[in-house]
Design a protein around this motif. Structure first.
Motif, PDB file in Angstrom:
ATOM      1  N   CYS A  87       0.823  -1.208   0.000  1.00  0.00           N
ATOM      2  CA  CYS A  87       0.000   0.000   0.000  1.00  0.00           C
ATOM      3  C   CYS A  87       0.854   1.253   0.000  1.00  0.00           C
ATOM      4  CB  CYS A  87      -0.905   0.029   1.231  1.00  0.00           C
ATOM      5  SG  CYS A  87      -2.003  -1.375   1.330  1.00  0.00           S
ATOM      6  N   VAL A  88       0.521   2.120  -0.898  1.00  0.00           N
ATOM      7  CA  VAL A  88       1.038   3.479  -0.867  1.00  0.00           C
ATOM      8  C   VAL A  88      -0.155   4.315  -0.448  1.00  0.00           C
ATOM      9  CG1 VAL A  88       1.987   5.371  -2.233  1.00  0.00           C
ATOM     10  CG2 VAL A  88       2.677   3.005  -2.707  1.00  0.00           C
ATOM     11  N   VAL A  89      -0.005   5.031   0.658  1.00  0.00           N
ATOM     12  CA  VAL A  89      -1.148   5.727   1.233  1.00  0.00           C
ATOM     13  C   VAL A  89      -1.414   7.021   0.474  1.00  0.00           C
ATOM     14  CG1 VAL A  89      -2.108   6.714   3.331  1.00  0.00           C
ATOM     15  CG2 VAL A  89      -0.622   4.727   3.473  1.00  0.00           C
ATOM     16  N   PRO A  90      -2.424   7.037  -0.385  1.00  0.00           N
ATOM     17  CA  PRO A  90      -2.798   8.265  -1.088  1.00  0.00           C
ATOM     18  C   PRO A  90      -3.726   9.110  -0.220  1.00  0.00           C
ATOM     19  CG  PRO A  90      -4.144   6.471  -1.849  1.00  0.00           C
ATOM     20  CD  PRO A  90      -3.184   5.889  -0.827  1.00  0.00           C
ATOM     21  N   ASN A  91      -4.088  10.263  -0.710  1.00  0.00           N
ATOM     22  CA  ASN A  91      -4.988  11.153   0.025  1.00  0.00           C
ATOM     23  C   ASN A  91      -6.436  10.977  -0.407  1.00  0.00           C
ATOM     24  OD1 ASN A  91      -2.936  12.349   1.527  1.00  0.00           O
ATOM     25  ND2 ASN A  91      -2.450  13.759  -0.135  1.00  0.00           N
ATOM     26  N   ALA A  92      -6.696  10.056  -1.288  1.00  0.00           N
ATOM     27  CA  ALA A  92      -8.045   9.849  -1.804  1.00  0.00           C
ATOM     28  C   ALA A  92      -8.563   8.493  -1.353  1.00  0.00           C
ATOM     29  CB  ALA A  92      -8.022   9.936  -3.327  1.00  0.00           C
ATOM     30  N   HIS A  93      -9.628   8.039  -1.970  1.00  0.00           N
ATOM     31  CA  HIS A  93     -10.175   6.735  -1.648  1.00  0.00           C
ATOM     32  C   HIS A  93      -9.248   5.627  -2.122  1.00  0.00           C
ATOM     33  CE1 HIS A  93     -14.200   8.804  -1.302  1.00  0.00           C
ATOM     34  NE2 HIS A  93     -13.992   8.240  -0.138  1.00  0.00           N
ATOM     35  N   TYR A  94      -9.360   4.508  -1.457  1.00  0.00           N
ATOM     36  CA  TYR A  94      -8.504   3.370  -1.746  1.00  0.00           C
ATOM     37  C   TYR A  94      -9.208   2.427  -2.697  1.00  0.00           C
ATOM     38  CZ  TYR A  94      -5.836   5.299   2.003  1.00  0.00           C
ATOM     39  OH  TYR A  94      -5.103   6.160   2.758  1.00  0.00           O
ATOM     40  N   GLU A  95      -8.433   1.756  -3.531  1.00  0.00           N
ATOM     41  CA  GLU A  95      -8.973   0.813  -4.498  1.00  0.00           C
ATOM     42  C   GLU A  95      -8.745  -0.626  -4.082  1.00  0.00           C
ATOM     43  OE1 GLU A  95      -7.325   1.879  -8.259  1.00  0.00           O
ATOM     44  OE2 GLU A  95      -8.238   3.863  -8.218  1.00  0.00           O
ATOM     45  N   ASP A  96      -8.041  -0.835  -2.987  1.00  0.00           N
ATOM     46  CA  ASP A  96      -7.720  -2.160  -2.495  1.00  0.00           C
ATOM     47  C   ASP A  96      -8.230  -2.270  -1.062  1.00  0.00           C
ATOM     48  OD1 ASP A  96      -5.499  -3.750  -0.828  1.00  0.00           O
ATOM     49  OD2 ASP A  96      -5.631  -4.623  -2.842  1.00  0.00           O
ATOM     50  N   ILE A  97      -8.967  -3.312  -0.756  1.00  0.00           N
ATOM     51  CA  ILE A  97      -9.582  -3.448   0.568  1.00  0.00           C
ATOM     52  C   ILE A  97      -8.522  -3.506   1.666  1.00  0.00           C
ATOM     53  CG2 ILE A  97      -9.846  -5.962   0.428  1.00  0.00           C
ATOM     54  CD1 ILE A  97     -12.223  -3.477   2.196  1.00  0.00           C
ATOM     55  N   ALA A  98      -7.428  -4.186   1.412  1.00  0.00           N
ATOM     56  CA  ALA A  98      -6.388  -4.277   2.443  1.00  0.00           C
ATOM     57  C   ALA A  98      -5.801  -2.908   2.741  1.00  0.00           C
ATOM     58  CB  ALA A  98      -5.298  -5.247   2.006  1.00  0.00           C
ATOM     59  N   CYS A  99      -5.589  -2.107   1.705  1.00  0.00           N
ATOM     60  CA  CYS A  99      -5.065  -0.749   1.912  1.00  0.00           C
ATOM     61  C   CYS A  99      -6.093   0.126   2.628  1.00  0.00           C
ATOM     62  CB  CYS A  99      -4.678  -0.116   0.588  1.00  0.00           C
ATOM     63  SG  CYS A  99      -3.267  -0.922  -0.212  1.00  0.00           S
ATOM     64  N   ALA A 100      -7.346  -0.028   2.279  1.00  0.00           N
ATOM     65  CA  ALA A 100      -8.403   0.741   2.947  1.00  0.00           C
ATOM     66  C   ALA A 100      -8.476   0.378   4.421  1.00  0.00           C
ATOM     67  CB  ALA A 100      -9.749   0.502   2.262  1.00  0.00           C
ATOM     68  N   ILE A 101      -8.354  -0.897   4.729  1.00  0.00           N
ATOM     69  CA  ILE A 101      -8.382  -1.341   6.128  1.00  0.00           C
ATOM     70  C   ILE A 101      -7.165  -0.805   6.872  1.00  0.00           C
ATOM     71  CG2 ILE A 101      -8.226  -3.357   7.635  1.00  0.00           C
ATOM     72  CD1 ILE A 101      -9.985  -4.831   5.527  1.00  0.00           C
ATOM     73  N   GLU A 102      -6.005  -0.867   6.244  1.00  0.00           N
ATOM     74  CA  GLU A 102      -4.790  -0.334   6.861  1.00  0.00           C
ATOM     75  C   GLU A 102      -4.951   1.158   7.151  1.00  0.00           C
ATOM     76  OE1 GLU A 102       0.019  -0.021   6.017  1.00  0.00           O
ATOM     77  OE2 GLU A 102      -1.303  -0.703   4.421  1.00  0.00           O
ATOM     78  N   ALA A 103      -5.478   1.905   6.187  1.00  0.00           N
ATOM     79  CA  ALA A 103      -5.692   3.337   6.379  1.00  0.00           C
ATOM     80  C   ALA A 103      -6.705   3.587   7.478  1.00  0.00           C
ATOM     81  CB  ALA A 103      -6.150   3.980   5.074  1.00  0.00           C
ATOM     82  N   PHE A 104      -7.801   2.813   7.488  1.00  0.00           N
ATOM     83  CA  PHE A 104      -8.807   3.005   8.534  1.00  0.00           C
ATOM     84  C   PHE A 104      -8.223   2.726   9.909  1.00  0.00           C
ATOM     85  CE2 PHE A 104     -11.869   1.365  11.526  1.00  0.00           C
ATOM     86  CZ  PHE A 104     -12.641   2.504  11.692  1.00  0.00           C
ATOM     87  N   ASN A 105      -7.447   1.651  10.045  1.00  0.00           N
ATOM     88  CA  ASN A 105      -6.841   1.336  11.340  1.00  0.00           C
ATOM     89  C   ASN A 105      -5.938   2.464  11.813  1.00  0.00           C
ATOM     90  OD1 ASN A 105      -8.190  -1.105  11.552  1.00  0.00           O
ATOM     91  ND2 ASN A 105      -6.517  -2.269  10.650  1.00  0.00           N
ATOM     92  N   SER A 106      -5.204   3.064  10.896  1.00  0.00           N
ATOM     93  CA  SER A 106      -4.344   4.196  11.238  1.00  0.00           C
ATOM     94  C   SER A 106      -5.174   5.394  11.690  1.00  0.00           C
ATOM     95  CB  SER A 106      -3.485   4.571  10.028  1.00  0.00           C
ATOM     96  OG  SER A 106      -2.741   5.731  10.296  1.00  0.00           O
ATOM     97  N   VAL A 107      -6.225   5.682  10.945  1.00  0.00           N
ATOM     98  CA  VAL A 107      -7.096   6.815  11.276  1.00  0.00           C
ATOM     99  C   VAL A 107      -7.831   6.556  12.586  1.00  0.00           C
ATOM    100  CG1 VAL A 107      -9.174   8.058  10.507  1.00  0.00           C
ATOM    101  CG2 VAL A 107      -7.285   7.676   8.930  1.00  0.00           C
ATOM    102  N   GLU A 108      -8.217   5.327  12.835  1.00  0.00           N
ATOM    103  CA  GLU A 108      -8.875   4.980  14.103  1.00  0.00           C
ATOM    104  C   GLU A 108      -7.924   5.251  15.278  1.00  0.00           C
ATOM    105  OE1 GLU A 108     -12.182   3.055  16.290  1.00  0.00           O
ATOM    106  OE2 GLU A 108     -11.966   4.204  14.464  1.00  0.00           O
ATOM    107  N   GLY A 109      -6.646   4.956  15.088  1.00  0.00           N
ATOM    108  CA  GLY A 109      -5.655   5.266  16.113  1.00  0.00           C
ATOM    109  C   GLY A 109      -5.534   6.769  16.342  1.00  0.00           C
ATOM    110  N   GLN A 110      -5.559   7.531  15.250  1.00  0.00           N
ATOM    111  CA  GLN A 110      -5.525   8.995  15.363  1.00  0.00           C
ATOM    112  C   GLN A 110      -6.753   9.515  16.098  1.00  0.00           C
ATOM    113  OE1 GLN A 110      -4.972  10.866  11.513  1.00  0.00           O
ATOM    114  NE2 GLN A 110      -3.558   9.257  10.904  1.00  0.00           N
TER     115      GLN A 110
END
Length: 123
Positions: free
Chosen positions: A23-46
């Motif tokens: 995953c390369v974390v973009p600033n837009a929506h994710y096209e891969d479920i694993a990347c979206a989950i990784e981003a959500f987990n990070s944001v949930e921590g924030q």
């Protein structure tokens, strides 16, 4: 209910999915479920960090109100995410991707709200 169960399964298996993703974390929506989950987990921590910092800066009466508001917000976020999944007309991984991106967006907005409350307290 089925959507929430499916989403929880995806989150449970996110470590397996992430191991297979680059995953390369973009600033837009994710096209891969694993990347979206990784981003959500990070944001949930924030979100948790931001909430905790605000909570600790308050007196007991305000803490009780913030806690009540946050619990209501979590219920709203989860219900709204389930609605986004159901109304997407998609099932399986595409529906999960849509709903995960939706949940990510809502959580980012909540972080902004909490930071705004913290800023108001310091002014």
């Amino acid at each position: 209910m089925r959507a929430l169960f499916f989403a929880s399964l995806l989150f449970s298996y996110s470590r397996i999915l992430l191991a297979e993703s680059n995953c390369v974390v973009p600033n837009a929506h994710y096209e891969d479920i694993a990347c979206a989950i990784e981003a959500f987990n990070s944001v949930e921590g924030q979100l948790n960090h931001t909430y905790k910092a605000l909570f600790e800066s308050m007196g007991s009466e305000d803490r009780a109100k913030l806690k009540e508001a946050q619990l209501a917000w979590v219920q709203f976020r989860d219900a709204d995410t389930a609605f986004a999944y159901a109304s997407s007309g998609e099932e399986g991984s595409l529906g999960a991707l849509i709903s995960t991106n939706h949940k990510l967006d809502i959580t980012l907005e909540r972080i902004k709200q909490l930071k705004g409350f913290a800023m108001d307290r310091t002014n």
